[in-house]
Scaffold this motif. Sequence first.
Motif, PDB file in Angstrom:
ATOM      1  N   LEU A 136       0.819  -1.208   0.000  1.00  0.00           N
ATOM      2  CA  LEU A 136       0.000   0.000   0.000  1.00  0.00           C
ATOM      3  C   LEU A 136       0.857   1.264   0.000  1.00  0.00           C
ATOM      4  CD1 LEU A 136      -2.823  -0.994   2.525  1.00  0.00           C
ATOM      5  CD2 LEU A 136      -3.050  -0.692   0.060  1.00  0.00           C
ATOM      6  N   LEU A 137       1.938   1.253   0.760  1.00  0.00           N
ATOM      7  CA  LEU A 137       2.811   2.423   0.820  1.00  0.00           C
ATOM      8  C   LEU A 137       3.496   2.695  -0.512  1.00  0.00           C
ATOM      9  CD1 LEU A 137       4.459   1.917   4.321  1.00  0.00           C
ATOM     10  CD2 LEU A 137       2.846   3.700   3.677  1.00  0.00           C
ATOM     11  N   ARG A 138       3.604   1.682  -1.351  1.00  0.00           N
ATOM     12  CA  ARG A 138       4.261   1.854  -2.642  1.00  0.00           C
ATOM     13  C   ARG A 138       3.295   2.180  -3.773  1.00  0.00           C
ATOM     14  NH1 ARG A 138       7.699   0.162   0.472  1.00  0.00           N
ATOM     15  NH2 ARG A 138       9.930   0.088   0.071  1.00  0.00           N
ATOM     16  N   CYS A 139       2.011   2.213  -3.460  1.00  0.00           N
ATOM     17  CA  CYS A 139       1.027   2.619  -4.472  1.00  0.00           C
ATOM     18  C   CYS A 139       1.147   4.117  -4.712  1.00  0.00           C
ATOM     19  CB  CYS A 139      -0.385   2.283  -4.007  1.00  0.00           C
ATOM     20  SG  CYS A 139      -0.756   0.525  -3.974  1.00  0.00           S
ATOM     21  N   LYS A 140       1.266   4.521  -5.960  1.00  0.00           N
ATOM     22  CA  LYS A 140       1.415   5.936  -6.274  1.00  0.00           C
ATOM     23  C   LYS A 140       0.165   6.713  -5.866  1.00  0.00           C
ATOM     24  CE  LYS A 140       4.691   5.372 -10.080  1.00  0.00           C
ATOM     25  NZ  LYS A 140       4.973   5.606 -11.526  1.00  0.00           N
ATOM     26  N   ALA A 141      -0.994   6.111  -6.057  1.00  0.00           N
ATOM     27  CA  ALA A 141      -2.243   6.777  -5.671  1.00  0.00           C
ATOM     28  C   ALA A 141      -2.798   6.090  -4.435  1.00  0.00           C
ATOM     29  CB  ALA A 141      -3.244   6.727  -6.816  1.00  0.00           C
ATOM     30  N   ASN A 142      -2.098   6.238  -3.323  1.00  0.00           N
ATOM     31  CA  ASN A 142      -2.524   5.619  -2.073  1.00  0.00           C
ATOM     32  C   ASN A 142      -3.536   6.530  -1.381  1.00  0.00           C
ATOM     33  OD1 ASN A 142      -2.831   4.360   0.381  1.00  0.00           O
ATOM     34  ND2 ASN A 142      -0.810   4.902   1.152  1.00  0.00           N
ATOM     35  N   PRO A 143      -4.822   6.132  -1.380  1.00  0.00           N
ATOM     36  CA  PRO A 143      -5.847   7.010  -0.802  1.00  0.00           C
ATOM     37  C   PRO A 143      -6.001   6.855   0.701  1.00  0.00           C
ATOM     38  CG  PRO A 143      -6.897   5.079  -1.721  1.00  0.00           C
ATOM     39  CD  PRO A 143      -5.400   4.908  -1.934  1.00  0.00           C
ATOM     40  N   PHE A 144      -5.223   5.967   1.308  1.00  0.00           N
ATOM     41  CA  PHE A 144      -5.485   5.607   2.694  1.00  0.00           C
ATOM     42  C   PHE A 144      -4.734   6.481   3.693  1.00  0.00           C
ATOM     43  CE2 PHE A 144      -5.925   1.680   0.167  1.00  0.00           C
ATOM     44  CZ  PHE A 144      -7.264   1.435   0.392  1.00  0.00           C
ATOM     45  N   GLY A 145      -3.530   6.923   3.359  1.00  0.00           N
ATOM     46  CA  GLY A 145      -2.714   7.636   4.324  1.00  0.00           C
ATOM     47  C   GLY A 145      -2.170   6.692   5.375  1.00  0.00           C
ATOM     48  N   LEU A 146      -1.408   7.220   6.307  1.00  0.00           N
ATOM     49  CA  LEU A 146      -0.785   6.384   7.326  1.00  0.00           C
ATOM     50  C   LEU A 146      -1.811   5.710   8.227  1.00  0.00           C
ATOM     51  CD1 LEU A 146       2.290   8.536   8.415  1.00  0.00           C
ATOM     52  CD2 LEU A 146       2.264   6.533   6.937  1.00  0.00           C
ATOM     53  N   ILE A 186      -9.224   0.446  16.174  1.00  0.00           N
ATOM     54  CA  ILE A 186      -8.659   1.307  17.216  1.00  0.00           C
ATOM     55  C   ILE A 186      -7.135   1.262  17.189  1.00  0.00           C
ATOM     56  CG2 ILE A 186      -8.491   1.665  19.709  1.00  0.00           C
ATOM     57  CD1 ILE A 186     -11.340   0.461  19.910  1.00  0.00           C
ATOM     58  N   THR A 187      -6.579   0.055  17.197  1.00  0.00           N
ATOM     59  CA  THR A 187      -5.116  -0.065  17.256  1.00  0.00           C
ATOM     60  C   THR A 187      -4.456   0.382  15.947  1.00  0.00           C
ATOM     61  OG1 THR A 187      -5.249  -2.395  16.566  1.00  0.00           O
ATOM     62  CG2 THR A 187      -5.221  -1.927  18.930  1.00  0.00           C
ATOM     63  N   GLY A 188      -5.111   0.118  14.803  1.00  0.00           N
ATOM     64  CA  GLY A 188      -4.556   0.571  13.527  1.00  0.00           C
ATOM     65  C   GLY A 188      -4.526   2.079  13.431  1.00  0.00           C
ATOM     66  N   THR A 189      -5.578   2.719  13.934  1.00  0.00           N
ATOM     67  CA  THR A 189      -5.591   4.183  13.965  1.00  0.00           C
ATOM     68  C   THR A 189      -4.471   4.714  14.852  1.00  0.00           C
ATOM     69  OG1 THR A 189      -7.986   4.240  13.611  1.00  0.00           O
ATOM     70  CG2 THR A 189      -6.981   6.214  14.545  1.00  0.00           C
ATOM     71  N   ALA A 190      -4.303   4.092  16.024  1.00  0.00           N
ATOM     72  CA  ALA A 190      -3.223   4.510  16.927  1.00  0.00           C
ATOM     73  C   ALA A 190      -1.861   4.321  16.264  1.00  0.00           C
ATOM     74  CB  ALA A 190      -3.302   3.713  18.223  1.00  0.00           C
ATOM     75  N   THR A 191      -1.674   3.210  15.552  1.00  0.00           N
ATOM     76  CA  THR A 191      -0.402   2.953  14.870  1.00  0.00           C
ATOM     77  C   THR A 191      -0.087   4.049  13.863  1.00  0.00           C
ATOM     78  OG1 THR A 191      -0.594   0.558  15.134  1.00  0.00           O
ATOM     79  CG2 THR A 191       0.814   1.346  13.357  1.00  0.00           C
ATOM     80  N   GLY A 192      -1.074   4.392  13.034  1.00  0.00           N
ATOM     81  CA  GLY A 192      -0.852   5.429  12.027  1.00  0.00           C
ATOM     82  C   GLY A 192      -0.570   6.795  12.628  1.00  0.00           C
ATOM     83  N   LEU A 193      -1.313   7.151  13.680  1.00  0.00           N
ATOM     84  CA  LEU A 193      -1.131   8.466  14.299  1.00  0.00           C
ATOM     85  C   LEU A 193       0.217   8.556  15.018  1.00  0.00           C
ATOM     86  CD1 LEU A 193      -4.713   9.094  15.760  1.00  0.00           C
ATOM     87  CD2 LEU A 193      -3.677  10.148  13.733  1.00  0.00           C
ATOM     88  N   ILE A 194       0.600   7.485  15.705  1.00  0.00           N
ATOM     89  CA  ILE A 194       1.892   7.499  16.403  1.00  0.00           C
ATOM     90  C   ILE A 194       3.039   7.572  15.408  1.00  0.00           C
ATOM     91  CG2 ILE A 194       3.448   6.173  17.890  1.00  0.00           C
ATOM     92  CD1 ILE A 194       0.948   5.076  19.300  1.00  0.00           C
ATOM     93  N   LEU A 195       2.939   6.821  14.308  1.00  0.00           N
ATOM     94  CA  LEU A 195       3.997   6.873  13.301  1.00  0.00           C
ATOM     95  C   LEU A 195       4.096   8.263  12.700  1.00  0.00           C
ATOM     96  CD1 LEU A 195       6.173   5.658  11.551  1.00  0.00           C
ATOM     97  CD2 LEU A 195       4.399   4.773  10.017  1.00  0.00           C
ATOM     98  N   ARG A 196       2.959   8.883  12.416  1.00  0.00           N
ATOM     99  CA  ARG A 196       2.984  10.240  11.862  1.00  0.00           C
ATOM    100  C   ARG A 196       3.697  11.203  12.803  1.00  0.00           C
ATOM    101  NH1 ARG A 196      -2.777  12.478  10.593  1.00  0.00           N
ATOM    102  NH2 ARG A 196      -2.657  10.844   8.984  1.00  0.00           N
ATOM    103  N   ALA A 197       3.445  11.068  14.109  1.00  0.00           N
ATOM    104  CA  ALA A 197       4.090  11.949  15.081  1.00  0.00           C
ATOM    105  C   ALA A 197       5.570  11.626  15.248  1.00  0.00           C
ATOM    106  CB  ALA A 197       3.376  11.833  16.427  1.00  0.00           C
ATOM    107  N   ALA A 198       5.933  10.346  15.103  1.00  0.00           N
ATOM    108  CA  ALA A 198       7.314   9.926  15.332  1.00  0.00           C
ATOM    109  C   ALA A 198       8.188  10.019  14.089  1.00  0.00           C
ATOM    110  CB  ALA A 198       7.329   8.483  15.844  1.00  0.00           C
TER     111      ALA A 198
END
Length: 206
Positions: A136-146, A186-198
Amino acid sequence: MKKSPILPGNKDASPEKNTTDSRKRVQSPDMPSGAAGRLNIRPQTRRLTQLAFLGTLALVISGLEWMIPPLPMLPPGAKPGLSNIVTMFAAGSVGLIPALVIALIKGLFAGITRGFTAFLMSALGGLLSTLVMGLLLRCKANPFGLVGVGILGAVTHNAAQLLVACALTTPAVVGYAPILLIFSLITGTATGLILRAALPALNRLC
């Protein structure tokens, strides 16, 4: 090292511009010609260092998670899976293969500390979720975000572990699927938000 289209701030190691100095530099015999006065790290050494650092970080997070007491309404052994922060970062910045290696290391650590069943669940869940997040991270048009990638990674991780539990115990464990889906959101959202901050700190370190 390729830059990720999703993870901002990744920097490739680039040689510094040559500067002149009126003082004569003393060149170390261990340094290649032209590398006097500055540290010259080979790309292979840099990648191994990154892999060692990220693998250690993933193991530390996994170890801390296993200190969390059992969560109500969830199957035994269910944990937040915050070490996916490391594998997601690795998949987007270092490469998919190194990220899969880190996931496998996590599985081996689970097997050594908690037995063969834990190895199967951790390794299969970690490898499949890392593969999904990396693609997913390598998709040029990734609509999902972190956050979206983190949620899909968590869903894949828990689904794989549920399949292993179903195969090793009883099909009745499929009844945990609805609550695990909510838990994954819940945990996937936390993972994405923490990674964005870190990300700024991880980019500096790696």
